[in-house]
Design a protein around this motif. Structure first.
Motif, mmCIF file in Angstrom:
data_model
loop_
_atom_site.group_PDB
_atom_site.id
_atom_site.type_symbol
_atom_site.label_atom_id
_atom_site.label_comp_id
_atom_site.label_asym_id
_atom_site.label_seq_id
_atom_site.Cartn_x
_atom_site.Cartn_y
_atom_site.Cartn_z
ATOM 1 N N PRO A 84 34.063 83.319 -24.001
ATOM 2 C CA PRO A 84 32.894 82.522 -23.463
ATOM 3 C C PRO A 84 31.430 83.208 -23.842
ATOM 4 O O PRO A 84 30.525 82.508 -23.888
ATOM 5 N N GLN A 110 43.050 75.637 -19.672
ATOM 6 C CA GLN A 110 42.093 76.432 -18.929
ATOM 7 C C GLN A 110 40.961 77.208 -19.704
ATOM 8 O O GLN A 110 39.941 77.217 -19.414
ATOM 9 N N ASP A 111 41.399 77.404 -20.999
ATOM 10 C CA ASP A 111 40.378 78.256 -21.998
ATOM 11 C C ASP A 111 39.174 77.085 -22.262
ATOM 12 O O ASP A 111 38.107 77.464 -22.262
ATOM 13 N N ARG A 131 36.705 77.068 -19.187
ATOM 14 C CA ARG A 131 36.129 78.097 -19.207
ATOM 15 C C ARG A 131 34.848 78.132 -20.382
ATOM 16 O O ARG A 131 33.820 78.324 -20.208
ATOM 17 N N ALA A 140 30.918 78.090 -19.924
ATOM 18 C CA ALA A 140 30.136 78.989 -20.405
ATOM 19 C C ALA A 140 28.945 78.260 -21.169
ATOM 20 O O ALA A 140 27.491 78.629 -20.739
#
Length: 296
Positions: A55, A85-86, A89, A93
């Motif tokens: 991130p 999930q990545d 995130r 970010a």
């Protein structure tokens, strides 16, 4: 405008990069590998090394740009939950870096599980956890819109087609070759909304320039192509029998792709076309399949 593009070497992202460059923007393209970096460089964009799993690298890339288009996603289905999930995130970010700036952030979402067979419009929201795909880019994108970011998202059709496609149509072709038949489910009347890759790229560029915070835009040039017609076009292209698969045999025939083969997605882009002046001009899905490049 200087635009930071994630997924800049991908199927959709590379078309977005080309569209942005052709319309006078400069592009900073995210690349996680040497091969991706070379592809971004060949396109004429500036290379920025980083990844969705980092991130901080995304924040630094966004900090140098006037706007961001996020098209990156790992399609390794063996770790789909982790990939989702990545992605969340990553969007968080990017949003955090752009917070309070009023800069545009255009995020990729999907139409596949919206509407359940009825005509889905841009006014509809997708409730998290309502389908089997563990991916939710829309929740963080909407949150960003409330934090001073001109964030919107482009919902891609199940089929983003064109020469070089490695998506759903290519997967159906691979299954047909492996099984020796091109199949549809039951009466085959479920539908896939569809859009040509270059038309989708134009929509991302329009959303970057003119999109409204919190808006949903639909990349659906065709509201719904009948799945049986897709199977027939593939069967003719491969010179294979075209058959119906009983519902209780779908998993056996299509394997992990069974849920996607059964998608029943009809989507309108009327509001998108009106609000952004988007006018898709590419060939329809069946016409594109019939051109033969999918079977080369």
């Amino acid at each position: 405008m200087r635009v930071f593009v994630t997924g800049a070497s991908g199927w959709v992202g590379s078309a977005v990069v080309n569209e942005l460059l052709a319309t006078g923007h400069s592009v900073l393209g995210l690349a996680r590998s040497d091969a991706s970096a070379e592809a971004v460089r060949r396109a004429g964009a500036e290379v920025y090394r980083g990844s969705l799993e980092d991130p901080e690298s995304l924040r630094k890339g966004a900090a140098t740009a006037d706007g961001v288009i996020h098209t990156a996603f790992s399609h390794d289905f063996s770790k789909f939950v982790q990939n989702g999930q990545d992605e969340m995130r990553a969007i968080a970010a990017l949003s955090d870096e752009l917070k309070g700036s009023g800069k545009p952030l255009v995020v990729t979402s999907g139409l596949a599980f919206l509407g359940g067979g009825r005509l889905a419009t841009e006014d509809e929201a997708v409730a998290a956890g309502t389908h089997a795909v563990p991916r939710d880019p829309e929740t963080p994108t909407m949150a960003a819109a409330g934090n001073g970011v001109r964030s919107s998202f482009v919902r891609l059709s199940p089929s983003v087609h064109g020469d070089g496609d490695k998506g759903f149509v290519r997967m159906l072709i691979d299954i047909a070759r492996a099984k020796g038949v091109s199949a549809y489910i039951g009466d085959g009347l479920n539908t896939w909304a569809a859009v040509h890759r270059f038309d989708a790229a134009k929509l991302f560029a329009l959303a970057l320039q003119h999109g409204v915070a919190g808006a949903h835009y639909h990349a659906a040039a065709e509201q719904g192509v009948i799945f049986r017609d897709i199977a027939e076009a593939i069967g003719h292209g491969l010179n294979l029998p075209i058959v119906s698969i009983a519902p209780d045999k779908v998993a056996e025939h299509f394997g992990w792709f069974a849920n996607f083969a059964g998608i029943n997605c009809r989507a309108s882009s009327e509001k998108t076309q009106h609000d952004l002046g988007w006018a898709p001009t590419g060939p329809g899905l069946i016409e594109d399949i019939n051109q033969g490049h999918y079977f080369a």
